[in-house]
Design an enzyme around this catalytic site. Structure first.
Site: not given
Ligand code: NAD
Length: 330
Positions: A127, A157, A186, A201, A227-228
């Protein structure tokens, strides 16, 4: 069936090896290193540097025949502290691109020598290739698959991931190679890097919370309002296998969770799991884009897949594992 897993010593690769063995495959794992946190369950494990092209056709074939499936997870990889500082940009771009170039070149050579072109290859994109301008509002990031262009990833990246997904698509177009391209959002869970600077994280926060005392404080990079979403490893493996096992949809497609949280909320969830009261001390550090969330409409439609676990359930498993790692390392 047989498969070769590139990056089999890493987090997602080692879980994929386990799954393929359970599914009855013969598996060759390849990596610079053995898995850090358990033995590999691969039938064969070859230590090799995939930036070197000389052995590549041998590595991707067995008894002179191409493998049925290739899972390409090998990359120079890390969390925000590794990919967003800028200090590793040259290595990230050079190493990961070289691996992908070598793999595809060897596949073409194998097609020419064996006159067979039936290998399916899975490529783990990210992503991080989505444009930064769509991820400035933490409440409404846009990461639908068709929002990729005009391209503007916020890290090298991400640029390498975008280049490589185009590389796989062009080899599919010109050489008929059967590719499947995912954009992972993630991925986290047990047996992922949890210290040393490359951790992401969820693992970093589990570690910090586990090491803090009740009513303690942990350091968080930025204001924690970014946010994730985070996808538990077993769900990532299931989606990837489902993607590989069908022959009508090839991606690129998001594989992620749509349960978007702020990093401060991730700290709260982890503290609840740990049964501790923890407060966040916000310090300067690399944070990446302001907001990011998976959009799963395409994968729901094409593969009938969606995430099932809550973030809290995934954190429970991960926290338990990281706590035991900390205990063992004492
Ligand atoms: P990881 O770092 O745990 O695994 C990558 C593996 O590749 C490592 O074991 C490393 O040793 C190996 N490798 C690197 N260079 C190599 C080389 N030259 N030769 C042989 N092996 C080499 O990372 P991961 O989290 O398992 O990620 C796997 C893939 O998924 C990567 O391509 C990554 O970019 C992608 N991805 C992961 C996430 C995530 O959240 N974990 C998100 C998006 C994309």
């Amino acid at each position: 069936m047989n498969a070769v897993v590139l990056g089999a010593g890493g987090f997602i690769g080692s879980h994929m090896v386990e799954r393929l063995i359970r599914d009855g495959y013969f598996v060759r794992g390849i990596d610079l290193k053995y898995p850090e946190f358990s033995d590999s369950s691969a039938n064969e494990f070859v230590i090799a540097d995939l930036r070197e092209s000389s052995r590549m056709t041998d590595l991707l074939s067995i008894n002179g025949e191409p493998f049925d499936e290739i899972y390409q997870f090998a990359a120079d990889m890390g969390g925000a502290g590794f990919v967003f500082t800028g200090d590793h940009d040259a290595d990230i771009m050079h190493n990961s691109a070289t691996i992908n170039l070598n793999v595809l070149h060897a596949m073409v050579k194998l097609i020419e020598t064996t006159k067979k072109n039936s290998t399916k290859i899975f490529y783990s994109g990210s992503a991080c290739m989505y444009p930064a301008y769509n991820q400035e509002d933490p409440d409404n990031p846009n990461c639908t698959e068709d929002s990729a262009y005009p391209a503007a990833p916020d890290s090298e990246y991400g640029w390498e991931k975008l280049f490589s997904e185009r590389l796989y698509l062009s080899f599919s177009r010109n050489y008929g190679i059967s590719v499947r391209i995912a954009r992972y959002h993630n991925i986290f869970g047990p047996k992922g890097t949890w210290n040393g600077g490359r951790e992401k994280a969820p693992a970093a926060i589990c570690r910090k919370v586990a090491m803090a005392s009740d009513n303690g404080e942990i350091e968080i990079w930025g204001d924690g309002k970014q946010t994730r979403s985070f996808l538990y490893i077993d769900e990532c493996i299931e989606a990837t296998r489902r993607f590989m096992m069908q022959d009508h949809f090839f991606g690129p497609v998001n594989i992620g969770s749509e349960e978007m949280v702020t990093i401060n909320e991730l700290v709260t969830i982890t503290s609840e799991v740990a049964g501790k009261k923890i407060s966040a001390k916000h310090i300067d550090g690399p944070t990446g884009v302001r907001g990011r969330n998976s959009s799963n409409n395409l994968i729901r439609e094409k593969l009938n897949w969606d995430y099932q676990m809550t973030l809290k359930q995934g954190i429970q498993e991960t926290y338990r594992w990281i706590s035991s790692q900390i205990e063992n390392s004492k």
